[in-house]
Design a protein around this motif. Structure first.
Motif, PDB file in Angstrom:
ATOM      1  N   VAL A 201      31.550  75.617   2.715  1.00 36.24           N
ATOM      2  CA  VAL A 201      32.472  74.488   2.775  1.00 36.24           C
ATOM      3  C   VAL A 201      33.708  74.840   1.954  1.00 36.24           C
ATOM      4  CG1 VAL A 201      32.691  71.979   2.606  1.00 36.24           C
ATOM      5  CG2 VAL A 201      30.416  73.007   2.739  1.00 36.24           C
ATOM      6  N   ARG A 202      34.876  74.611   2.541  1.00 38.56           N
ATOM      7  CA  ARG A 202      36.140  74.818   1.836  1.00 38.56           C
ATOM      8  C   ARG A 202      36.692  73.457   1.420  1.00 38.56           C
ATOM      9  NH1 ARG A 202      38.821  79.490   5.775  1.00 38.56           N
ATOM     10  NH2 ARG A 202      37.836  81.273   4.732  1.00 38.56           N
ATOM     11  N   LEU A 203      36.961  73.311   0.127  1.00 35.44           N
ATOM     12  CA  LEU A 203      37.289  72.006  -0.448  1.00 35.44           C
ATOM     13  C   LEU A 203      38.618  72.042  -1.207  1.00 35.44           C
ATOM     14  CD1 LEU A 203      33.728  71.310  -1.884  1.00 35.44           C
ATOM     15  CD2 LEU A 203      34.686  70.331   0.203  1.00 35.44           C
ATOM     16  N   GLN A 204      39.216  70.857  -1.323  1.00 34.34           N
ATOM     17  CA  GLN A 204      40.437  70.674  -2.110  1.00 34.34           C
ATOM     18  C   GLN A 204      40.291  69.359  -2.851  1.00 34.34           C
ATOM     19  OE1 GLN A 204      43.666  72.626  -1.819  1.00 34.34           O
ATOM     20  NE2 GLN A 204      44.162  71.491  -3.686  1.00 34.34           N
ATOM     21  N   SER A 205      40.295  69.402  -4.181  1.00 32.81           N
ATOM     22  CA  SER A 205      40.146  68.184  -4.967  1.00 32.81           C
ATOM     23  C   SER A 205      41.441  67.899  -5.724  1.00 32.81           C
ATOM     24  CB  SER A 205      38.982  68.315  -5.956  1.00 32.81           C
ATOM     25  OG  SER A 205      39.351  69.122  -7.058  1.00 32.81           O
ATOM     26  N   ASN A 206      41.672  66.608  -6.003  1.00 30.23           N
ATOM     27  CA  ASN A 206      42.848  66.234  -6.798  1.00 30.23           C
ATOM     28  C   ASN A 206      42.477  65.952  -8.248  1.00 30.23           C
ATOM     29  OD1 ASN A 206      41.554  63.783  -6.597  1.00 30.23           O
ATOM     30  ND2 ASN A 206      43.425  62.601  -6.217  1.00 30.23           N
ATOM     31  N   GLY A 207      41.270  66.344  -8.640  1.00 33.85           N
ATOM     32  CA  GLY A 207      40.823  66.156 -10.016  1.00 33.85           C
ATOM     33  C   GLY A 207      39.618  67.030 -10.296  1.00 33.85           C
ATOM     34  N   THR A 208      39.115  66.961 -11.502  1.00 31.52           N
ATOM     35  CA  THR A 208      38.004  67.806 -11.937  1.00 31.52           C
ATOM     36  C   THR A 208      36.686  67.345 -11.319  1.00 31.52           C
ATOM     37  OG1 THR A 208      39.099  68.301 -14.026  1.00 31.52           O
ATOM     38  CG2 THR A 208      36.716  68.613 -13.959  1.00 31.52           C
ATOM     39  N   VAL A 209      35.899  68.308 -10.834  1.00 34.64           N
ATOM     40  CA  VAL A 209      34.545  68.020 -10.350  1.00 34.64           C
ATOM     41  C   VAL A 209      33.596  69.118 -10.838  1.00 34.64           C
ATOM     42  CG1 VAL A 209      35.206  66.711  -8.291  1.00 34.64           C
ATOM     43  CG2 VAL A 209      34.955  69.179  -8.139  1.00 34.64           C
ATOM     44  N   TYR A 210      32.340  68.743 -11.026  1.00 36.55           N
ATOM     45  CA  TYR A 210      31.266  69.700 -11.253  1.00 36.55           C
ATOM     46  C   TYR A 210      30.390  69.722 -10.002  1.00 36.55           C
ATOM     47  CZ  TYR A 210      32.568  69.712 -16.196  1.00 36.55           C
ATOM     48  OH  TYR A 210      33.262  69.837 -17.382  1.00 36.55           O
ATOM     49  N   VAL A 211      29.743  70.878  -9.761  1.00 38.49           N
ATOM     50  CA  VAL A 211      28.955  71.062  -8.539  1.00 38.49           C
ATOM     51  C   VAL A 211      27.565  71.563  -8.902  1.00 38.49           C
ATOM     52  CG1 VAL A 211      28.884  72.172  -6.266  1.00 38.49           C
ATOM     53  CG2 VAL A 211      31.100  71.710  -7.354  1.00 38.49           C
ATOM     54  N   ALA A 212      26.566  71.089  -8.160  1.00 34.84           N
ATOM     55  CA  ALA A 212      25.206  71.617  -8.315  1.00 34.84           C
ATOM     56  C   ALA A 212      24.542  71.717  -6.955  1.00 34.84           C
ATOM     57  CB  ALA A 212      24.373  70.720  -9.239  1.00 34.84           C
ATOM     58  N   SER A 213      23.799  72.802  -6.736  1.00 36.32           N
ATOM     59  CA  SER A 213      22.909  72.887  -5.570  1.00 36.32           C
ATOM     60  C   SER A 213      21.478  72.764  -6.076  1.00 36.32           C
ATOM     61  CB  SER A 213      23.115  74.194  -4.797  1.00 36.32           C
ATOM     62  OG  SER A 213      22.793  75.312  -5.588  1.00 36.32           O
ATOM     63  N   LEU A 214      20.682  71.963  -5.366  1.00 36.55           N
ATOM     64  CA  LEU A 214      19.371  71.535  -5.835  1.00 36.55           C
ATOM     65  C   LEU A 214      18.362  71.578  -4.687  1.00 36.55           C
ATOM     66  CD1 LEU A 214      20.870  68.336  -7.487  1.00 36.55           C
ATOM     67  CD2 LEU A 214      20.184  70.378  -8.767  1.00 36.55           C
ATOM     68  N   ALA A 215      17.092  71.718  -5.046  1.00 37.35           N
ATOM     69  CA  ALA A 215      16.027  71.751  -4.039  1.00 37.35           C
ATOM     70  C   ALA A 215      14.965  70.704  -4.368  1.00 37.35           C
ATOM     71  CB  ALA A 215      15.396  73.140  -3.988  1.00 37.35           C
ATOM     72  N   LEU A 216      14.682  69.821  -3.402  1.00 38.59           N
ATOM     73  CA  LEU A 216      13.603  68.839  -3.507  1.00 38.59           C
ATOM     74  C   LEU A 216      12.837  68.804  -2.190  1.00 38.59           C
ATOM     75  CD1 LEU A 216      15.248  65.712  -5.233  1.00 38.59           C
ATOM     76  CD2 LEU A 216      13.422  67.147  -6.177  1.00 38.59           C
ATOM     77  N   PHE A 217      11.540  68.615  -2.279  1.00 33.46           N
ATOM     78  CA  PHE A 217      10.769  68.403  -1.054  1.00 33.46           C
ATOM     79  C   PHE A 217      11.038  66.991  -0.525  1.00 33.46           C
ATOM     80  CE2 PHE A 217       8.176  71.877  -2.886  1.00 33.46           C
ATOM     81  CZ  PHE A 217       8.236  72.746  -1.797  1.00 33.46           C
ATOM     82  N   ALA A 218      10.890  66.831   0.774  1.00 35.67           N
ATOM     83  CA  ALA A 218      11.089  65.524   1.409  1.00 35.67           C
ATOM     84  C   ALA A 218      10.183  64.478   0.764  1.00 35.67           C
ATOM     85  CB  ALA A 218      10.807  65.624   2.902  1.00 35.67           C
ATOM     86  N   ARG A 219      10.721  63.309   0.608  1.00 38.70           N
ATOM     87  CA  ARG A 219       9.907  62.183   0.147  1.00 38.70           C
ATOM     88  C   ARG A 219       9.195  61.563   1.356  1.00 38.70           C
ATOM     89  NH1 ARG A 219      10.655  65.218  -3.812  1.00 38.70           N
ATOM     90  NH2 ARG A 219      11.014  64.218  -5.825  1.00 38.70           N
ATOM     91  N   THR A 220       8.123  60.805   1.091  1.00 38.53           N
ATOM     92  CA  THR A 220       7.291  60.268   2.172  1.00 38.53           C
ATOM     93  C   THR A 220       7.461  58.756   2.275  1.00 38.53           C
ATOM     94  OG1 THR A 220       5.688  62.029   1.774  1.00 38.53           O
ATOM     95  CG2 THR A 220       4.957  60.170   3.115  1.00 38.53           C
ATOM     96  N   ASN A 221       7.730  58.283   3.489  1.00 34.19           N
ATOM     97  CA  ASN A 221       7.799  56.844   3.761  1.00 34.19           C
ATOM     98  C   ASN A 221       6.388  56.258   3.832  1.00 34.19           C
ATOM     99  OD1 ASN A 221      10.689  56.537   4.058  1.00 34.19           O
ATOM    100  ND2 ASN A 221      10.496  57.710   5.974  1.00 34.19           N
ATOM    101  N   PRO A 222       6.274  54.915   3.742  1.00 32.96           N
ATOM    102  CA  PRO A 222       4.939  54.280   3.842  1.00 32.96           C
ATOM    103  C   PRO A 222       4.192  54.644   5.120  1.00 32.96           C
ATOM    104  CG  PRO A 222       6.545  52.706   3.020  1.00 32.96           C
ATOM    105  CD  PRO A 222       7.324  53.936   3.396  1.00 32.96           C
ATOM    106  N   ASP A 223       4.916  54.926   6.216  1.00 31.59           N
ATOM    107  CA  ASP A 223       4.237  55.269   7.469  1.00 31.59           C
ATOM    108  C   ASP A 223       3.897  56.756   7.565  1.00 31.59           C
ATOM    109  OD1 ASP A 223       6.696  56.436   7.850  1.00 31.59           O
ATOM    110  OD2 ASP A 223       7.176  55.345   9.711  1.00 31.59           O
ATOM    111  N   GLY A 224       4.180  57.510   6.482  1.00 29.15           N
ATOM    112  CA  GLY A 224       3.850  58.933   6.472  1.00 29.15           C
ATOM    113  C   GLY A 224       4.971  59.846   6.924  1.00 29.15           C
ATOM    114  N   SER A 225       6.033  59.272   7.440  1.00 23.65           N
ATOM    115  CA  SER A 225       7.165  60.100   7.873  1.00 23.65           C
ATOM    116  C   SER A 225       7.979  60.571   6.670  1.00 23.65           C
ATOM    117  CB  SER A 225       8.061  59.308   8.826  1.00 23.65           C
ATOM    118  OG  SER A 225       8.586  58.168   8.182  1.00 23.65           O
TER     119      SER A 225
END
Length: 453
Positions: A201-225
């Motif tokens: 992704v190519r980005l242009q910001s007008n102010g300061t930002v911090y970035v993080a890439s993260l890994a989580l497993f899918a959460r489960t809905n009450p119906d199991g999906s």
């Protein structure tokens, strides 16, 4: 069992295949003019295989975080790129939950920050871009030729596209965070249960930002999906989590150690997003004189420590910040755009036919012979798989733009991207652009050759 036994017996009676024969092409190799720009690139590629939840790369400040060492404290402002390339695998095999890749942007200031998404693409190996066998040379003007997610992403960005999963603009309120990406890497139903996702992704910001890439497993809905993690769940991981493990191989120091070289995978911020080169005879010249008939010269591409092809030039982007167990430089320059201009000039008294091509010679640091080594039959390993754009004017003066998909194996000379007939005294500009694709193996060269008369 019978097939296994037959295979074993065949292996005992079949002599090992001899190494492929080599040929030396006597062509001079020159350093590539120009340099990387100073646009920072967030480069998340370690660990490549993500087996557990955790932080992949965080440029947040360490203050207030449970694991300070997981945060590199690098603020972005203005133009910057975000690159991520990770693989998910069911481990153990019956654990078929989708792994989600989240890329989070944070505004630490007291004013809203607008982040414009200039271009962006993110694809899975399955089903978006499976690794399929493709010819060495394919016309790809429509952008529908690709093998692997990195290949497809780089083709999209080369064409200036923004995939519809990305908004044109993200507004981040003061002191808050927003998700740039929150997408799964599913493995259920795949054999083997293995999948990958590439993102640029190519980005242009007008102010300061911090970035993080993260890994989580899918959460489960009450119906199991399955459902995607929420912003709050991502934020909790960032604040309280550690880097994802197991880790990749630790790189060897850049200095020669006498041990096998391990480059390592990248997790850091690279210094540069594009290499622009105006390729001429010398710094004061305005044109590039074509080789003598029957001769060629080459310019090194994506050179790295231990692989400079005799030029002594290392193009791998230096890393402004990095985790200490990851690559020392952005070896391979994944996601970096090469924009090369060659103002060709025929100074000879006769018309000449000249070609421009990308080649994948056998990797060397110092050339053992005066030229590049290739295999007469290219090796099995694919070392470059990506789309190259070439632009020039033909003999009628008409502007031509071609997108060509290349698949090059180790030691493969490659076919011409463009062939031009230059009359004596003719000058013709050829422009070559590509983004160095993930899953490619450097180095390559850009070769200018004049046909023998």
């Amino acid at each position: 069992m019978l097939n296994l036994l037959l295979s074993f017996l065949l292996a005992q009676t079949t002599p090992p295949a001899p190494p492929p024969a080599e040929v030396v092409q006597p062509q001079q190799v020159r350093p590539l003019p120009g340099r990387l720009d100073s646009i920072p690139t967030f480069n998340s590629n370690s660990p490549e295989l993500v087996l557990n939840e955790g932080i992949l790369l965080s440029t947040f400040p360490a203050a207030g975080k449970k694991v300070p060492s997981a945060h590199l404290n690098f603020p972005f402002r203005g133009r910057f790129d975000v690159f991520a390339h990770h693989v998910a695998k069911a481990e153990p095999p019956e654990n078929l939950r989708s792994l989600y890749l989240g890329i989070l942007l944070h505004n630490p200031t007291s004013q809203p920050v607008r982040v414009n998404v200039l271009q962006g693409a993110s694809y899975l190996s399955q089903p978006d871009a499976p690794f399929i066998e493709l010819p060495a040379f394919s016309q790809n003007n429509l952008g529908n030729v690709f093998a692997g997610p990195g290949d497809r992403v780089m083709s999209d960005i080369l064409r200036g596209r923004r995939q519809n999963i990305f908004p044109a603009q993200i507004v981040i309120p003061p002191g808050q965070s927003q998700m740039l990406l929150n997408q799964p890497i599913p493995v259920k139903g795949l054999t083997p249960p293995l999948n990958g996702r590439s993102t640029l992704v190519r980005l242009q910001s007008n102010g300061t930002v911090y970035v993080a890439s993260l890994a989580l497993f899918a959460r489960t809905n009450p119906d199991g999906s399955e459902r995607a993690p929420t912003l709050a769940e991502w934020q909790n991981l960032l604040d309280n989590g550690d880097v994802s493990s197991p880790r990749d191989k630790t790189p060897t120091p850049l200095e020669e150690t006498g041990k096998p070289r391990v480059y390592g995978r990248v997790a850091g911020v690279g210094d540069g997003a594009q290499w622009r080169a105006f390729i001429v005879d010398n710094p004061k010249a305005k044109f590039l004189t074509i080789p003598q008939p029957g001769q060629a010269f080459s310019y090194a591409l994506s050179t790295l420590h231990g692989g400079t092809l005799g030029t002594g030039q290392i193009q791998s982007a230096r890393l402004l910040v990095r985790y200490p167990d990851t690559a020392y430089r952005a070896h391979g320059n994944y996601g970096i755009q090469y924009s090369l201009k060659l103002p060709l000039y025929n100074s000879s008294p006769q018309s000449q036919t000249v070609s421009v091509s990308v080649q994948t010679p056998i990797k060397e640091d110092q050339l053992t012979q005066p030229g590049l080594r290739f295999f007469t039959t290219p090796a099995r390993q694919v070392f470059f798989r990506g789309t190259v754009r070439v632009r020039y004017r033909d003999e009628q003066g008409k502007s031509q733009t071609r997108f060509i998909h290349l698949v090059q194996r180790r030691g493969q000379p490659g076919e011409p991207l463009a062939t031009l007939n230059l009359k004596t005294g003719d000058r013709r500009l050829v422009e070559v652009d590509f983004l160095y694709p993930p899953d490619a193996t450097p180095p390559q060269v850009l070769t200018v050759a004049t046909q023998a008369n």
